[in-house]
Enzyme design. Structure first.
Site, short mmCIF file in Angstrom:
data_model
loop_
_atom_site.label_atom_id
_atom_site.label_comp_id
_atom_site.label_asym_id
_atom_site.label_seq_id
_atom_site.Cartn_x
_atom_site.Cartn_y
_atom_site.Cartn_z
N ASP A 40 0.83 -1.22 0.00
CA ASP A 40 0.00 0.00 0.00
C ASP A 40 0.86 1.27 0.00
O ASP A 40 0.35 2.36 0.18
CB ASP A 40 -0.94 0.01 1.21
CG ASP A 40 -0.18 -0.04 2.53
OD1 ASP A 40 1.08 -0.06 2.49
OD2 ASP A 40 -0.82 -0.07 3.59
N GLU A 42 3.06 2.23 2.19
CA GLU A 42 3.62 2.66 3.48
C GLU A 42 5.09 2.22 3.49
O GLU A 42 5.47 1.27 2.80
CB GLU A 42 2.86 2.01 4.63
CG GLU A 42 1.48 2.61 4.83
CD GLU A 42 0.70 1.95 5.97
OE1 GLU A 42 1.20 0.98 6.56
OE2 GLU A 42 -0.41 2.42 6.24
N LYS A 195 11.04 41.05 -10.42
CA LYS A 195 10.02 40.07 -10.83
C LYS A 195 8.84 40.12 -9.86
O LYS A 195 9.03 40.27 -8.67
CB LYS A 195 10.66 38.67 -10.78
CG LYS A 195 9.73 37.51 -10.95
CD LYS A 195 10.41 36.19 -10.65
CE LYS A 195 10.23 35.76 -9.20
NZ LYS A 195 10.74 34.41 -8.92
N ARG A 197 5.62 37.77 -8.59
CA ARG A 197 5.02 36.45 -8.71
C ARG A 197 3.50 36.58 -8.71
O ARG A 197 2.92 37.20 -7.83
CB ARG A 197 5.49 35.54 -7.57
CG ARG A 197 4.95 34.13 -7.66
CD ARG A 197 5.68 33.16 -6.74
NE ARG A 197 7.00 32.77 -7.21
CZ ARG A 197 7.23 31.91 -8.20
NH1 ARG A 197 6.23 31.37 -8.86
NH2 ARG A 197 8.47 31.61 -8.55
#
Ligand code: R5P
Length: 322
Positions: A40, A42, A195, A197
């Site tokens: 799974d 894990e 710049k 964002r």
């Protein structure tokens, strides 16, 4: 356990190549461990040698896949604590979630602090990191943090680029301090790309502060994630009359379209350290610089309770490692 066996270096699955290179520099074997996934997904982890009373270092950058690598680091630390290691240092060459270091708007988490809490609660006694996105992340930990700079390692290669009349350029205002350190060392001028964002994927460039015309440009950043910031910066400095353009960054996260953006941008060299392994296709004009010798020296010094900051005052040669 004999005295020489008190130091152990282990690797999670994030970057075994780097951990192996560190051990090769130190002249010690990499600690034996079995790490695999249950069906799974894990994590199933078992340390295969005695660590009781040992000074243990676990090398694991928390790069993509971030959550797998982070949980594996936590599980590793828990395992070592329960196996009675005396001291556990989490060696995190790249610290993921570092950009989420403040509440810059309402109702958002501070994941960098959460990760620091998790590492501490798992049982780490110390953290060894390189070029944290913000140096103040050290303060998120209530355990000692040794913060290394990749600059001396990268600078050796920058000098080999043979940039003429160079100007160091930061692709954004936040990176000014880092770029200034390079500029100072190279005795070069500094320029900054202004710049803004817009989102995690999108930025716009407003202006360049400083002169780039008829100069060789060395663009410096702490990390390249989607590659948007640095490739846009490369294009704009070229459009403003730069001669040759080189890109230098410590952490090559290289997610999404990063490799394509780097390949398409006008930079003639992409210089990255190996804090993060390159998964998949590498950028076409990649030059790599290894932080393994730097980490080996830091681990050796921590183990001997010697100064780590003095690493940056002395020569970078291997003979420093006793
Ligand atoms: C920003 O503060 C960082 O220093 C980098 O400039 C940024 O994270 C790079 O991201 P990307 O490659 O996605 O533009």
């Amino acid at each position: 356990m004999k005295r020489g066996e008190r130091l152990r270096v282990f690797s999670g699955r994030a970057h075994p190549q780097l951990a192996g290179d560190i051990c090769a520099h130190m002249g010690i074997p990499l600690g034996e461990v079995t790490v695999r996934d249950f069906p799974d997904r894990e994590i199933d982890l078992k340390v295969e040698c005695d660590v009781r009373g040992a000074d243990v270092f676990v090398v694991q950058p928390t790069c993509p896949p971030v959550h797998d690598n982070l949980f594996e680091l936590l599980s590793f630390i828990d395992c070592l604590r329960r196996a009675s290691a005396e001291k556990i240092t989490a060696v995190i060459p790249y610290f993921g979630y570092a950009r989420k270091d403040r509440k810059d708007e309402g109702r958002v988490p501070i994941n960098a602090k959460l990760v620091a809490n998790l590492i501490t609660v798992a049982g780490a006694d110390r953290v060894l990191a390189i070029d944290l996105h913000a140096a103040q992340i050290q303060g998120f930990f209530d355990i000692p943090v040794d913060h290394l700079f990749a600059r001396p390692v990268l600078m050796e290669k920058v000098r080999e680029l043979g940039a003429e009349n160079p100007v160091i350029v930061s692709p954004d205002v936040g990176g000014t301090k880092l770029a200034r350190a390079y500029a100072k060392e190279l005795k070069a001028d500094l320029a900054i790309v202004d710049k803004r964002r817009i989102s995690g994927h999108e930025t716009v460039i407003e202006n360049i502060v400083g002169a780039v015309e008829d100069r060789d440009v060395v663009l410096v950043d702490d990390m390249i994630s989607t590659g948007g910031s640095i490739s846009d910066a490369a294009r704009i400095v070229k459009a403003r009359g730069a001669n040759r353009v080189f890109i230098v960054a410590t952490h090559g996260v290289l997610c999404g379209e990063a490799v394509k953006k780097l390949n398409d941008c006008p930079a003639e060299t992409i210089l990255l350290s190996d804090t993060i392994p390159i998964r998949g296709e590498a950028p076409a004009r990649l030059v790599k610089a290894s932080v393994a010798p730097l980490l080996a020296r830091a681990i050796d010094r921590i183990h001997r309770s010697e100064s780590v900051s003095s690493l940056f005052e002395t020569s970078m040669r291997d003979h420093d490692l006793r």
